[in-house]
Design an enzyme around this catalytic site. Sequence first.
Site, short mmCIF file in Angstrom:
data_model
loop_
_atom_site.label_atom_id
_atom_site.label_comp_id
_atom_site.label_asym_id
_atom_site.label_seq_id
_atom_site.Cartn_x
_atom_site.Cartn_y
_atom_site.Cartn_z
N LYS A 138 -2.82 -6.27 -10.45
CA LYS A 138 -2.40 -5.85 -11.64
C LYS A 138 -1.15 -4.88 -11.57
O LYS A 138 -0.93 -4.55 -10.44
CB LYS A 138 -3.58 -5.09 -12.42
CG LYS A 138 -4.53 -6.91 -13.14
CD LYS A 138 -5.62 -6.46 -13.82
CE LYS A 138 -6.38 -5.22 -13.14
NZ LYS A 138 -7.33 -5.58 -13.93
N GLY A 139 -0.78 -3.11 -12.90
CA GLY A 139 0.84 -3.14 -13.15
C GLY A 139 -0.01 -1.73 -12.73
O GLY A 139 -1.14 -1.16 -13.04
N GLY A 171 2.18 1.69 -12.51
CA GLY A 171 3.52 2.11 -12.90
C GLY A 171 2.51 3.61 -14.05
O GLY A 171 2.76 4.84 -13.65
N GLU A 172 2.21 2.66 -15.45
CA GLU A 172 1.39 3.65 -16.84
C GLU A 172 0.55 4.47 -16.25
O GLU A 172 0.25 5.65 -16.26
CB GLU A 172 1.69 3.23 -17.75
CG GLU A 172 3.00 2.17 -17.53
CD GLU A 172 4.49 1.71 -17.91
OE1 GLU A 172 4.31 2.74 -18.13
OE2 GLU A 172 5.02 1.39 -17.63
N PRO A 186 1.19 -1.53 0.38
CA PRO A 186 -0.07 -0.11 -0.27
C PRO A 186 0.51 1.04 0.30
O PRO A 186 0.67 2.55 -0.53
CB PRO A 186 -1.02 -0.61 1.64
CG PRO A 186 -1.15 -1.85 1.62
CD PRO A 186 0.12 -2.22 0.88
N GLN A 215 3.78 5.19 -6.14
CA GLN A 215 3.73 5.42 -7.31
C GLN A 215 2.25 6.04 -7.86
O GLN A 215 2.58 6.70 -9.01
CB GLN A 215 2.96 3.42 -7.55
CG GLN A 215 4.14 3.01 -8.11
CD GLN A 215 5.04 2.85 -9.67
OE1 GLN A 215 5.85 3.80 -8.94
NE2 GLN A 215 5.29 2.29 -10.32
N THR A 265 4.39 2.24 -1.00
CA THR A 265 4.60 2.14 -2.60
C THR A 265 3.65 2.28 -3.15
O THR A 265 3.94 3.25 -4.56
CB THR A 265 5.57 1.11 -2.53
OG1 THR A 265 5.01 -0.64 -2.55
CG2 THR A 265 6.44 1.07 -1.48
MO1 MOS Z 1 7.92 2.39 -18.37
S1 MOS Z 1 8.42 3.69 -19.84
O1 MOS Z 1 7.68 0.93 -19.11
O2 MOS Z 1 9.92 2.67 -17.77
#
Ligand code: MOS
Length: 716
Positions: free
Chosen positions: A672-673, A675-676, A603, A609, A605
């Site tokens: 699931k991810g 970051g993006e 949670p 993000q 980190t």
């Molecule tokens: Mo990212 S643009 O997949 O580091």
Amino acid sequence: MTNNTMTKGMSRIDGRLKVTGAARYSAEFTPAGMVYGVLVGSTITKGSIRLIDTKAAERAPGVLKVITWLNSPKIAGYQVEHGKPEPAKGTYKLFYNNKILFNGQPIAVVVADSFERALFAASLVKAQYNADPHHTNLRDNAAKAFAPEGDGTTKRGTEDAWKTAPVKLEQEYIIPSEVHSPMELHAIIAKWDAEDKLTVWTKTQGVQDTRDGIAGIFKLPKENIQVNSKFVGGAFGSALQVWPHEVAAILAAKAVKRPVKLLLGRADMFTSVGYRPYTWQKIGIGATADGKLVGITHEAIGQTSTYEDFNEGPIGVSRSTYACPNVNTIYKLAALDIGSPTWMRGPGEATGAFALESALDELSYELKIDPIELRMKNYASTDPESGKPFSSKFLDEAYKLGAEGINWKDRNAKPASVTKDGWMVGYGMGGGMFGAYRDKAAAKAILMADGTLIIQTAVSDIGPGTGTAMVTIAAGVMGIPADKIRFDMGDSSLPLAPSQGGSATTATVGSAVYQACTDLKEKFQKLIGNGGTDHPDYAAILKQHSLPKLEVTVESSGGTERDKYAFYSWSVHFIKVLVHPATGVVKVDRAVCVADSGSIVSPKTARSQIVGGAIGGIGMALMEETVIDHRYGNIVNNNFADYHVPVNADIPQIEALFVNKPDPHINPMGAKGMGEIALIGMAAAVANAVYNATGKRVRELPITPDKLVGMDLELS
Ligand code: MOS
């Protein structure tokens, strides 16, 4: 773990190392005899080197070597098979010939016994060029754009169906080039251990991919190359490939038979490690009067270099975000005399979502339908492109959470109608989506005699807190406190792991760690017999069986479920802005960002993000822009005084919220991810809020004060 840590999440396992300076980044190692390399960049933009004079540099104090195209050793991986033509496209080859393909291209590397001496000697390298006319402006070269291979022109249903819709609009959107701007500069230390054995410390998002990349360029066996990248101070996509400065250091180290450190300067970071490409987009969108989408046509032209086709598919978002029967996309590249672009956080989708989510917002005002309601009317319950069910999608819940969080009901649907203390007030929202990937990875779990658990895998942690997430997973499976778990990574000799990119690390490497720990626990259960126990005393069992340790190595990857479902993570960003009518200054007053990315493993980190991505999105919306002087083809704002990134004063309280429901198909954690999706859609949300505040639509980022002042802001 206490109950409190369970709910709030563990603090970073490497937090103390980082804040005390004990964490060592790639430039901070000191192999014996190390010397320093500095690159010299081309001052022209296109043409060839007529003459290069290195004599003064070679005579300068402390200089060991100057390498240019004239004396560079042949690089095996660059060579074209005898009789075969030079390929028209490919990655740029350092010191391969006298051709200049972009401004700042390295034309020499100077090696000296100190950084300062190398820097001084580099200033003495003089080149004369034959300059050719160059092209660096996408607007002037859009007509020559061509369709790249794959993911370009696609059609679902009827082409340009939006034109037949009762309510429709067509608009153009532009994003400028942006650079990743991580705090840590790119750096490499290259050390040859033998004629064909190499160790490097380098900033990379993937130690094994970098190892394989170097092996390909220098034609060395992979096992002869050791890549270390223990700590990475941000990368955002800039460290997903082997760059020319890394090749230069490796070459130089061989030439001087000493370890060579090569650290890029901030100005080099604008020309040498990629960027998000300037992209022009046009969206035609149409709906029925009650808000059902009829068609979307999404066209994009992105810039690339003359030597490489960089395809990031910004039009993909229009195919899978909303239920729309007719969607066609056209994507082209314009080859310019600049360095190649590369992946940058939310690559493709961040660009595409700015256009799509702005166009949706414009449509909502045309239709007089609330932007959330418009999205709900066109909610995709299955992937409209593939027809497959989503592995999970709770975006509707994310809309609700975010709307409540920002007090969406306070938004006035009529633009430019609210002021407070002399500032115009507006609300906006924008959504993001990104594929939820799970690749192949391995992990080794070792239980030591003292009860310590060691987890090993070759992943990098570029900042999101991967180690913390992995320790959290291991602690959960094994029932071992986090402070008795050691996580080893950032070393290419460790078990298989992909580069940290595409928001796939927790889903990919986390699955391997989960499996390794599950298998290791089972091994202990077997030793105990009688069905085992839920809380084994591992150290006691080892002692009882006279074992020094017990270990397992597993490889894990997705299976056939990957074909059955469409895997995506989703986000929605809600923004409240204040716009100062006299000066055009935009202040983001509040941001509420909601992620639907499956279960939240870590949670604290995860929150970081989302907050980090939101800050990147605010930079994209309001500040970031690489400016080229097209007369000369060079970047004129290649420093942090002129290229603005958000600072604390620009950033409001950012609330990160999570739907936090497991995806039943992606992996055992249901994670699931994210970051993006933390960044994707954010720029549109800010632009949409600015429109709500002012009634002015800015379709070219960044939304700097000059653009708004030029529009004469006033209440409607
Ligand atoms: Mo990212 S643009 O997949 O580091």
